[in-house]
Design an enzyme around this catalytic site. Structure first.
Site, mmCIF file in Angstrom:
data_model
loop_
_atom_site.group_PDB
_atom_site.id
_atom_site.type_symbol
_atom_site.label_atom_id
_atom_site.label_comp_id
_atom_site.label_asym_id
_atom_site.label_seq_id
_atom_site.Cartn_x
_atom_site.Cartn_y
_atom_site.Cartn_z
ATOM 1 N N PRO A 34 -54.955 29.262 51.262
ATOM 2 C CA PRO A 34 -56.693 28.888 50.221
ATOM 3 C C PRO A 34 -55.989 28.342 48.802
ATOM 4 C CG PRO A 34 -57.275 30.890 51.938
ATOM 5 C CD PRO A 34 -55.751 30.203 52.134
ATOM 6 N N ASN A 35 -56.692 27.213 48.171
ATOM 7 C CA ASN A 35 -56.989 27.512 46.825
ATOM 8 C C ASN A 35 -55.501 27.603 46.020
ATOM 9 O OD1 ASN A 35 -59.340 26.838 47.365
ATOM 10 N ND2 ASN A 35 -59.873 29.059 48.109
ATOM 11 N N ARG A 37 -56.720 26.681 38.786
ATOM 12 C CA ARG A 37 -57.135 27.764 39.071
ATOM 13 C C ARG A 37 -57.577 29.064 38.418
ATOM 14 N NH1 ARG A 37 -56.113 30.503 45.084
ATOM 15 N NH2 ARG A 37 -58.480 31.472 44.104
ATOM 16 N N TYR A 68 -54.086 33.480 37.258
ATOM 17 C CA TYR A 68 -52.716 33.092 38.451
ATOM 18 C C TYR A 68 -51.701 32.383 37.737
ATOM 19 C CZ TYR A 68 -56.031 34.483 42.239
ATOM 20 O OH TYR A 68 -56.897 34.629 42.986
ATOM 21 N N ASN A 122 -48.168 33.321 51.601
ATOM 22 C CA ASN A 122 -48.982 33.958 50.167
ATOM 23 C C ASN A 122 -50.468 33.819 51.040
ATOM 24 O OD1 ASN A 122 -51.052 34.492 48.697
ATOM 25 N ND2 ASN A 122 -50.863 33.900 47.159
ATOM 26 N N ALA A 174 -57.188 34.254 49.692
ATOM 27 C CA ALA A 174 -57.652 34.954 50.187
ATOM 28 C C ALA A 174 -58.150 34.560 52.562
ATOM 29 C CB ALA A 174 -59.416 33.828 49.954
ATOM 30 N N HIS A 230 -57.651 38.898 53.042
ATOM 31 C CA HIS A 230 -58.478 39.851 53.251
ATOM 32 C C HIS A 230 -59.510 40.261 54.394
ATOM 33 C CE1 HIS A 230 -56.650 40.004 49.757
ATOM 34 N NE2 HIS A 230 -57.424 38.774 48.877
ATOM 35 N N ASP A 268 -52.353 38.613 64.025
ATOM 36 C CA ASP A 268 -51.372 38.551 65.291
ATOM 37 C C ASP A 268 -50.501 37.640 65.182
ATOM 38 O OD1 ASP A 268 -53.179 40.369 65.431
ATOM 39 O OD2 ASP A 268 -55.243 38.665 66.572
ATOM 40 N N GLU A 290 -44.680 39.109 52.701
ATOM 41 C CA GLU A 290 -45.517 38.566 51.774
ATOM 42 C C GLU A 290 -45.654 38.471 50.412
ATOM 43 O OE1 GLU A 290 -50.554 40.434 51.964
ATOM 44 O OE2 GLU A 290 -48.626 41.878 52.324
ATOM 45 N N HIS A 333 -48.909 37.867 46.239
ATOM 46 C CA HIS A 333 -49.870 37.982 45.941
ATOM 47 C C HIS A 333 -49.673 37.447 44.511
ATOM 48 C CE1 HIS A 333 -51.747 38.156 49.438
ATOM 49 N NE2 HIS A 333 -50.972 39.295 49.787
ATOM 50 N N ILE A 334 -49.935 36.553 43.723
ATOM 51 C CA ILE A 334 -49.106 36.261 42.294
ATOM 52 C C ILE A 334 -49.800 37.204 41.667
ATOM 53 C CG2 ILE A 334 -49.897 34.338 40.316
ATOM 54 C CD1 ILE A 334 -49.781 32.906 42.901
ATOM 55 N N SER A 335 -51.667 37.542 42.215
ATOM 56 C CA SER A 335 -52.148 38.752 41.254
ATOM 57 C C SER A 335 -51.161 39.736 42.020
ATOM 58 C CB SER A 335 -53.149 38.784 41.227
ATOM 59 O OG SER A 335 -54.221 38.280 42.489
ATOM 60 N N ARG A 353 -57.668 44.706 41.079
ATOM 61 C CA ARG A 353 -58.979 43.285 41.336
ATOM 62 C C ARG A 353 -59.859 43.655 42.407
ATOM 63 N NH1 ARG A 353 -56.412 37.925 42.240
ATOM 64 N NH2 ARG A 353 -58.977 37.681 41.270
ATOM 65 N N ARG A 368 -60.460 42.915 47.545
ATOM 66 C CA ARG A 368 -59.020 41.783 47.773
ATOM 67 C C ARG A 368 -58.571 43.831 48.180
ATOM 68 N NH1 ARG A 368 -59.925 37.209 45.557
ATOM 69 N NH2 ARG A 368 -60.961 37.730 43.631
HETATM 70 C C1 DQA Z 1 -54.086 35.535 45.902
HETATM 71 C C2 DQA Z 1 -54.866 36.780 46.005
HETATM 72 C C3 DQA Z 1 -55.921 36.780 47.224
HETATM 73 O O1 DQA Z 1 -56.835 37.741 46.892
HETATM 74 C C4 DQA Z 1 -57.076 35.561 46.698
HETATM 75 O O2 DQA Z 1 -57.721 35.179 47.070
HETATM 76 C C5 DQA Z 1 -55.455 33.791 46.289
HETATM 77 C C6 DQA Z 1 -54.626 34.647 45.778
HETATM 78 C C7 DQA Z 1 -52.607 36.127 44.610
HETATM 79 O O3 DQA Z 1 -51.757 34.986 44.894
HETATM 80 O O4 DQA Z 1 -52.603 37.075 43.922
HETATM 81 O O5 DQA Z 1 -56.088 33.210 46.844
HETATM 82 O O6 DQA Z 1 -53.521 35.391 47.107
#
Ligand code: DQA
Length: 161
Positions: free
Chosen positions: A9-10, A17, A22, A73, A76, A79, A86, A97, A99-101, A106, A110
Site C-alpha cells: 500500500p501507498n 509521498r 522515500y 515491499n 505498512a 508491521h 503465512d 523483502e 524497504h526503501i527507508s 524510524r 516500524r
Molecule cells: C516502507 C516502510 C514502511 O514502514 C511504510 O509503511 C511504507 C514503506 C519502506 O519501503 O520504507 O509504506 O515499506
C-alpha cells in the site's frame, strides 16, 4: 527464471509521498530499471502493486508453481500482516523483502516486522537502489538453487542407469 515483484500500500504514491523519506523516484521508474536489469540477466519479471492485503495474499498464492523468486515491499503491512507472512511461508518461494527507508531508525511501531523471519533476506535503507540490490541477491540465490536441482537430477539419472 521468473521473478514477481510485489508492492504494498501507498507505494503507488512514490515520487509524491514524503519525498524526504522515500525520495523523488516514481514506482514506474523503479520498475523500468528493474526490468532492464532482469533482461540483462535473462530473467522474466512481473510487477504487481496493491493497497489491499487480501490481493497481496492472492498474488503470492498465484506464484506457487509459476514463479521462482519474489521481491516484496509489503509497506505498512510489514508491521501487521500475519496473512502475508503465512502466504510467503506457504508457497516456500525464495523471497527478498525490500524497504526503501531504514525501518529500524524510524518510529517504534516500524521495528515490529512480521515478514522478515520468513524471507531469504531483507534490504533496508538504501532508497530505491534497494530493489536493485534485491535483484542481485535473489538472482544469485536462484542460480544456486538451480545448480543444486540440476546436480540432483543428474545423480538420479546416473542411479537409474
Ligand atoms: C516502507 C516502510 C514502511 O514502514 C511504510 O509503511 C511504507 C514503506 C519502506 O519501503 O520504507 O509504506 O515499506
Amino acid at each position: 527464471m521468473k521473478v514477481m515483484v510485489i508492492q504494498g500500500p501507498n507505494l503507488n504514491m512514490l515520487g509524491v509521498r514524503e519525498q524526504q523519506i522515500y525520495g523523488p523516484m516514481k514506482l514506474e521508474q523503479i520498475h523500468a530499471q528493474m526490468k532492464d536489469f532482469a533482461g540483462q540477466n535473462n530473467v522474466e519479471i512481473e510487477f504487481f502493486q496493491s493497497n489491499f492485503e487480501g490481493e497481496i495474499v492472492d498474488k503470492i498464492q498465484e506464484c506457487y508453481g509459476e514463479i521462482d523468486g519474489i521481491i516484496i515491499n509489503p509497506a505498512a503491512y510489514t508491521h501487521t500482516s500475519i496473512a502475508i507472512r503465512d502466504a510467503i511461508s506457504a508457497v516456500a518461494i525464495p523471497t527478498v523483502e525490500v524497504h526503501i527507508s531504514n525501518i529500524h531508525r524510524r518510529e517504534e511501531f516500524r521495528k515490529e516486522n512480521m515478514i522478515a523471519p520468513v524471507c531469504t533476506s531483507s534490504i533496508v535503507g538504501f532508497g530505491p537502489f534497494g530493489y536493485h540490490l534485491a535483484q542481485v541477491g535473489l538472482f544469485q540465490v536462484l542460480q544456486e538453487v538451480k545448480a543444486v536441482q540440476e546436480a540432483q537430477a543428474q545423480q538420479q539419472a546416473a542411479q537409474a542407469e
